[in-house]
Scaffold this motif. Sequence first.
Motif, PDB file in Angstrom:
ATOM      1  N   MET A   1       0.805  -1.217   0.000  1.00 43.84           N
ATOM      2  CA  MET A   1       0.000   0.000   0.000  1.00 43.84           C
ATOM      3  C   MET A   1       0.843   1.275   0.000  1.00 43.84           C
ATOM      4  N   SER A   2       1.971   1.273   0.709  1.00 37.15           N
ATOM      5  CA  SER A   2       2.830   2.451   0.697  1.00 37.15           C
ATOM      6  C   SER A   2       4.245   2.088   1.104  1.00 37.15           C
ATOM      7  N   THR A   3       5.171   2.938   0.672  1.00 38.96           N
ATOM      8  CA  THR A   3       6.579   2.772   0.990  1.00 38.96           C
ATOM      9  C   THR A   3       7.167   4.134   1.320  1.00 38.96           C
ATOM     10  N   MET A   4       8.253   4.130   2.060  1.00 37.33           N
ATOM     11  CA  MET A   4       9.002   5.357   2.344  1.00 37.33           C
ATOM     12  C   MET A   4      10.488   5.017   2.364  1.00 37.33           C
ATOM     13  N   GLU A   5      11.264   5.946   1.903  1.00 33.61           N
ATOM     14  CA  GLU A   5      12.708   5.798   1.976  1.00 33.61           C
ATOM     15  C   GLU A   5      13.338   6.854   2.874  1.00 33.61           C
ATOM     16  N   GLN A   6      12.521   7.784   3.338  1.00 37.88           N
ATOM     17  CA  GLN A   6      12.958   8.798   4.297  1.00 37.88           C
ATOM     18  C   GLN A   6      11.869   8.940   5.360  1.00 37.88           C
ATOM     19  N   TRP A   7      12.249   8.887   6.637  1.00 39.80           N
ATOM     20  CA  TRP A   7      11.329   9.087   7.758  1.00 39.80           C
ATOM     21  C   TRP A   7      12.160   9.498   8.959  1.00 39.80           C
ATOM     22  N   PRO A   8      11.552  10.096   9.978  1.00 41.68           N
ATOM     23  CA  PRO A   8      12.310  10.666  11.102  1.00 41.68           C
ATOM     24  C   PRO A   8      13.211   9.684  11.858  1.00 41.68           C
ATOM     25  N   ASP A   9      12.795   8.448  12.074  1.00 43.26           N
ATOM     26  CA  ASP A   9      13.574   7.491  12.864  1.00 43.26           C
ATOM     27  C   ASP A   9      14.457   6.580  12.029  1.00 43.26           C
ATOM     28  N   LYS A  10      14.674   6.923  10.774  1.00 42.33           N
ATOM     29  CA  LYS A  10      15.473   6.085   9.892  1.00 42.33           C
ATOM     30  C   LYS A  10      16.886   5.924  10.451  1.00 42.33           C
ATOM     31  N   GLN A  11      17.365   4.680  10.456  1.00 38.80           N
ATOM     32  CA  GLN A  11      18.712   4.376  10.933  1.00 38.80           C
ATOM     33  C   GLN A  11      19.657   4.213   9.740  1.00 38.80           C
ATOM     34  N   PRO A  12      20.969   4.314   9.971  1.00 41.98           N
ATOM     35  CA  PRO A  12      21.924   4.329   8.859  1.00 41.98           C
ATOM     36  C   PRO A  12      21.833   3.159   7.868  1.00 41.98           C
ATOM     37  N   HIS A  13      21.523   1.948   8.328  1.00 37.63           N
ATOM     38  CA  HIS A  13      21.472   0.804   7.420  1.00 37.63           C
ATOM     39  C   HIS A  13      20.070   0.527   6.880  1.00 37.63           C
ATOM     40  N   ASP A  14      19.095   1.365   7.249  1.00 36.66           N
ATOM     41  CA  ASP A  14      17.730   1.156   6.771  1.00 36.66           C
ATOM     42  C   ASP A  14      17.622   1.444   5.281  1.00 36.66           C
ATOM     43  N   LEU A  15      16.881   0.597   4.596  1.00 33.64           N
ATOM     44  CA  LEU A  15      16.625   0.756   3.170  1.00 33.64           C
ATOM     45  C   LEU A  15      15.272   1.385   2.914  1.00 33.64           C
ATOM     46  N   GLY A  16      14.270   0.953   3.686  1.00 35.30           N
ATOM     47  CA  GLY A  16      12.928   1.454   3.448  1.00 35.30           C
ATOM     48  C   GLY A  16      11.923   0.943   4.457  1.00 35.30           C
ATOM     49  N   TRP A  17      10.778   1.571   4.402  1.00 37.30           N
ATOM     50  CA  TRP A  17       9.619   1.271   5.250  1.00 37.30           C
ATOM     51  C   TRP A  17       8.515   0.850   4.300  1.00 37.30           C
ATOM     52  N   ALA A  18       7.753  -0.178   4.668  1.00 35.54           N
ATOM     53  CA  ALA A  18       6.667  -0.634   3.799  1.00 35.54           C
ATOM     54  C   ALA A  18       5.446  -1.035   4.623  1.00 35.54           C
ATOM     55  N   TYR A  19       4.283  -0.718   4.074  1.00 38.69           N
ATOM     56  CA  TYR A  19       2.988  -1.069   4.668  1.00 38.69           C
ATOM     57  C   TYR A  19       2.300  -2.008   3.679  1.00 38.69           C
ATOM     58  N   VAL A  20       2.049  -3.257   4.122  1.00 40.62           N
ATOM     59  CA  VAL A  20       1.473  -4.270   3.243  1.00 40.62           C
ATOM     60  C   VAL A  20       0.132  -4.732   3.820  1.00 40.62           C
ATOM     61  N   SER A  21      -0.908  -4.560   3.039  1.00 39.57           N
ATOM     62  CA  SER A  21      -2.253  -4.967   3.437  1.00 39.57           C
ATOM     63  C   SER A  21      -2.431  -6.467   3.258  1.00 39.57           C
ATOM     64  N   ILE A  22      -3.108  -7.065   4.240  1.00 34.67           N
ATOM     65  CA  ILE A  22      -3.497  -8.477   4.190  1.00 34.67           C
ATOM     66  C   ILE A  22      -4.994  -8.495   4.475  1.00 34.67           C
ATOM     67  N   SER A  23      -5.791  -8.923   3.489  1.00 32.29           N
ATOM     68  CA  SER A  23      -7.234  -8.851   3.696  1.00 32.29           C
ATOM     69  C   SER A  23      -7.954 -10.077   3.152  1.00 32.29           C
ATOM     70  N   GLY A  24      -9.155 -10.245   3.689  1.00 29.08           N
ATOM     71  CA  GLY A  24     -10.051 -11.314   3.260  1.00 29.08           C
ATOM     72  C   GLY A  24     -11.414 -10.715   2.973  1.00 29.08           C
ATOM     73  N   ASP A  25     -12.404 -11.558   2.797  1.00 22.36           N
ATOM     74  CA  ASP A  25     -13.744 -11.070   2.457  1.00 22.36           C
ATOM     75  C   ASP A  25     -14.338 -10.168   3.530  1.00 22.36           C
ATOM     76  N   ASP A  26     -14.012 -10.420   4.801  1.00 22.53           N
ATOM     77  CA  ASP A  26     -14.647  -9.650   5.865  1.00 22.53           C
ATOM     78  C   ASP A  26     -13.649  -9.019   6.840  1.00 22.53           C
ATOM     79  N   PHE A  27     -12.414  -8.850   6.421  1.00 18.64           N
ATOM     80  CA  PHE A  27     -11.437  -8.189   7.297  1.00 18.64           C
ATOM     81  C   PHE A  27     -10.322  -7.558   6.469  1.00 18.64           C
ATOM     82  N   SER A  28      -9.659  -6.601   7.095  1.00 24.26           N
ATOM     83  CA  SER A  28      -8.502  -5.953   6.471  1.00 24.26           C
ATOM     84  C   SER A  28      -7.488  -5.638   7.555  1.00 24.26           C
ATOM     85  N   GLU A  29      -6.314  -6.203   7.425  1.00 24.95           N
ATOM     86  CA  GLU A  29      -5.226  -5.971   8.363  1.00 24.95           C
ATOM     87  C   GLU A  29      -3.985  -5.608   7.573  1.00 24.95           C
ATOM     88  N   ALA A  30      -2.848  -5.525   8.256  1.00 24.78           N
ATOM     89  CA  ALA A  30      -1.616  -5.174   7.562  1.00 24.78           C
ATOM     90  C   ALA A  30      -0.414  -5.488   8.429  1.00 24.78           C
TER      91      ALA A  30
END
Length: 117
Positions: free
Chosen positions: A66-95
């Motif tokens: 759903m979204s990615t970031m390569e810059q954020w306030p708490d980024k550490q030196p070896h961090d490559l990126g942040w990602a938000y991945v949705s996991i959903s079914g017919d009657d629920f949505s999580e991530a």
Amino acid sequence: MEVNRSAPYALVAVAFARALVDGRFSDAHSMLSSGFRAAVDPDRIRNNYDEMIEYGEGPPTVVELMSTMEQWPDKQPHDLGWAYVSISGDDFSEAVTVVLQQEAGKPVIRHLEWGRP
């Protein structure tokens, strides 16, 4: 928010979520950083995942970056990126939200949050 679907860290984030949905918890565990793997075993990953989706009546059917970031306030030196991945079914949505870092030449998950914010 931007979504960098081709970034190596994003591909690992989606592969991690897909491993969860497919019940491949050892594979998901192998995508964690060495420090994270030492602190969390595959059974704990399974339990956290099961708790996250337990209110759903059917299995997850969709895994979507759903979204990615390569810059954020708490980024550490070896961090490559942040990602938000949705996991959903017919009657629920999580991530899962993950931060990936470079370790031994490949992207690995150093931080994981279960569920939607």
